[in-house]
Design an enzyme around this catalytic site. Structure first.
Site, PDB file in Angstrom:
ATOM      1  N   GLU A  91      57.214  34.864  36.729  1.00  0.00           N
ATOM      2  CA  GLU A  91      57.226  35.936  35.739  1.00  0.00           C
ATOM      3  C   GLU A  91      57.340  35.334  34.346  1.00  0.00           C
ATOM      4  O   GLU A  91      58.163  34.446  34.103  1.00  0.00           O
ATOM      5  CB  GLU A  91      58.395  36.887  35.984  1.00  0.00           C
ATOM      6  CG  GLU A  91      58.271  37.749  37.231  1.00  0.00           C
ATOM      7  CD  GLU A  91      57.465  39.019  37.002  1.00  0.00           C
ATOM      8  OE1 GLU A  91      56.988  39.226  35.854  1.00  0.00           O
ATOM      9  OE2 GLU A  91      57.320  39.800  37.959  1.00  0.00           O
TER      10      GLU A  91
ATOM     11  N   ASP B  80      48.644  42.700  34.985  1.00  0.00           N
ATOM     12  CA  ASP B  80      49.176  41.413  34.540  1.00  0.00           C
ATOM     13  C   ASP B  80      48.544  40.231  35.273  1.00  0.00           C
ATOM     14  O   ASP B  80      48.200  40.370  36.442  1.00  0.00           O
ATOM     15  CB  ASP B  80      50.699  41.401  34.692  1.00  0.00           C
ATOM     16  CG  ASP B  80      51.182  41.694  36.114  1.00  0.00           C
ATOM     17  OD1 ASP B  80      50.653  42.632  36.735  1.00  0.00           O
ATOM     18  OD2 ASP B  80      52.084  40.999  36.592  1.00  0.00           O
TER      19      ASP B  80
ATOM     20  N   HIS C 161      48.609  38.589  39.088  1.00  0.00           N
ATOM     21  CA  HIS C 161      49.000  39.733  39.910  1.00  0.00           C
ATOM     22  C   HIS C 161      47.846  40.724  40.030  1.00  0.00           C
ATOM     23  O   HIS C 161      47.657  41.361  41.075  1.00  0.00           O
ATOM     24  CB  HIS C 161      50.226  40.414  39.277  1.00  0.00           C
ATOM     25  CG  HIS C 161      50.976  41.282  40.225  1.00  0.00           C
ATOM     26  ND1 HIS C 161      52.062  42.043  39.851  1.00  0.00           N
ATOM     27  CD2 HIS C 161      50.809  41.534  41.544  1.00  0.00           C
ATOM     28  CE1 HIS C 161      52.521  42.710  40.902  1.00  0.00           C
ATOM     29  NE2 HIS C 161      51.775  42.418  41.930  1.00  0.00           N
TER      30      HIS C 161
ATOM     31  N   HIS D  64      52.651  36.570  36.554  1.00  0.00           N
ATOM     32  CA  HIS D  64      52.949  37.935  36.111  1.00  0.00           C
ATOM     33  C   HIS D  64      53.407  37.932  34.652  1.00  0.00           C
ATOM     34  O   HIS D  64      53.873  36.914  34.153  1.00  0.00           O
ATOM     35  CB  HIS D  64      54.108  38.540  36.922  1.00  0.00           C
ATOM     36  CG  HIS D  64      53.987  38.437  38.400  1.00  0.00           C
ATOM     37  ND1 HIS D  64      53.704  39.519  39.202  1.00  0.00           N
ATOM     38  CD2 HIS D  64      54.157  37.381  39.240  1.00  0.00           C
ATOM     39  CE1 HIS D  64      53.696  39.128  40.477  1.00  0.00           C
ATOM     40  NE2 HIS D  64      53.963  37.835  40.519  1.00  0.00           N
ATOM     41  N   TYR D  65      53.308  39.095  33.989  1.00  0.00           N
ATOM     42  CA  TYR D  65      54.126  39.314  32.795  1.00  0.00           C
ATOM     43  C   TYR D  65      55.157  40.387  33.111  1.00  0.00           C
ATOM     44  O   TYR D  65      54.970  41.202  34.018  1.00  0.00           O
ATOM     45  CB  TYR D  65      53.313  39.647  31.546  1.00  0.00           C
ATOM     46  CG  TYR D  65      52.386  40.853  31.601  1.00  0.00           C
ATOM     47  CD1 TYR D  65      52.742  42.054  32.182  1.00  0.00           C
ATOM     48  CD2 TYR D  65      51.136  40.786  31.000  1.00  0.00           C
ATOM     49  CE1 TYR D  65      51.895  43.142  32.183  1.00  0.00           C
ATOM     50  CE2 TYR D  65      50.273  41.870  30.986  1.00  0.00           C
ATOM     51  CZ  TYR D  65      50.659  43.046  31.575  1.00  0.00           C
ATOM     52  OH  TYR D  65      49.814  44.123  31.573  1.00  0.00           O
ATOM     53  N   THR D  66      56.257  40.384  32.375  1.00  0.00           N
ATOM     54  CA  THR D  66      57.398  41.232  32.747  1.00  0.00           C
ATOM     55  C   THR D  66      57.337  42.635  32.172  1.00  0.00           C
ATOM     56  O   THR D  66      58.014  43.531  32.667  1.00  0.00           O
ATOM     57  CB  THR D  66      58.711  40.587  32.281  1.00  0.00           C
ATOM     58  OG1 THR D  66      58.697  40.474  30.844  1.00  0.00           O
ATOM     59  CG2 THR D  66      58.903  39.206  32.905  1.00  0.00           C
TER      60      THR D  66
END
Length: 290
Positions: free
Chosen positions: A112, A169, A159, A48-50
């Site tokens: 993440e 993401d 994700h 994921h990215y946040t």
């Protein structure tokens, strides 16, 4: 009322105290047998990215309803916060699906990566790149997790792979090819893609073909034969991973070639046993030598 002697009273108190602290008997367990049919609970790694800076990412992932096993910082020397033990479930995947699995929280490790995600501009959506130092750290961690849980290369996912209708993401700037070069994810072999491309340039398959192949690869995708928005969303996710130069959701020849290679593994080559020559036979009337 009859009073007990002091010694008898002390004994009674001790007996009552002992009764209060003795735990109930537990079940009798025999651990000498082990079932052959079992596997590790962890089968997937989800990246994921946040969409936040580091302080806000920490707050969200530690104080709200979402969580992840690891949080990779964007500091000058990136490092991981370990937020949830791998033996426990983190709530990072949400409504999700891949192949035969749904609700992947229970079967995955979530990582993440601190990254602002994207901004929408008059010229279109602009994604933020990842720091190379982050990717270097990520590869090190992924290798350890893969070794611990025997994760298959096709089961390291974004994700957006498992939720293509609602997630972007880690986005089209995530360097999946670097993970492939590190032996972590599956990647289409370029010469096979080039050979398939020549065929598909003559005739691009219909939408139903793309839907079947995308489902075979693992995506939850409609099987309508129509290029609806849900199918386009899945196509965009696939292209943004394997063909990051163009991810418009159009079912073109290059996308078909990549998808066909990924869903058509090479046949296993059987080793040909060497020819065994019979030993020379002694001439009639002679004795064999050692």
């Amino acid at each position: 009322m009859k009073l007990l002697p002091l010694a008898a009273l002390s004994t009674a108190v001790a007996l009552l105290a002992g009764c209060a602290t003795v735990p109930p008997p537990g079940p009798r367990l025999d651990t000498t047998l082990t079932a052959r049919s079992q596997s590790d609970r962890i089968k997937y790694i989800i990246l994921h990215y946040t969409v936040s800076d580091l302080p806000r990412s920490i707050k969200i992932l530690t104080q709200q309803e979402v969580s992840a096993h690891y949080l990779l910082t964007d500091t000058d020397q990136p490092f991981f916060y370990t937020l949830v033990d791998e033996s426990r479930q983190a709530n990072h995947a949400g409504l999700s699906s891949w192949k035969i699995y749904n609700q992947l929280n229970s079967a995955s490790i979530g990582i993440e990566i601190v990254n602002p995600g994207f901004v929408d501009t008059p010229q279109g959506r602009v994604y933020a790149p990842f720091k190379q130092a982050q990717i270097d750290q990520l590869i090190l961690l992924l290798k350890q997790i893969v070794a611990r849980h025997d994760i298959k290369p096709e089961n390291i996912l974004g994700h957006n792979d498992i939720a293509p209708q609602r997630k972007q993401d880690p986005g089209p700037l995530f360097p999946w090819k670097q993970l492939a070069d590190a032996g972590l994810v599956a990647w289409p072999e370029p010469s096979r893609v080039a050979a398939r491309l020549q065929l598909f340039q003559q005739q691009v398959p219909d939408v139903a073909w793309f839907q079947r192949k995308l489902a075979q690869h693992g995506y939850a995708v409609p099987q309508t034969g129509e290029l609806d928005q849900a199918t386009r969303n899945v196509m965009v996710v696939f292209q943004s991973k394997y063909r990051q130069s163009l991810y418009d959701g159009e079912p073109d020849a290059e996308t078909a070639a990549i998808l066909d290679v990924l869903t058509s593994p090479l046949p296993v080559q059987m080793a040909v046993p060497p020819t065994v020559m019979p030993p020379p036979q002694p001439a009639p009337g002679t004795l064999p030598t050692e």
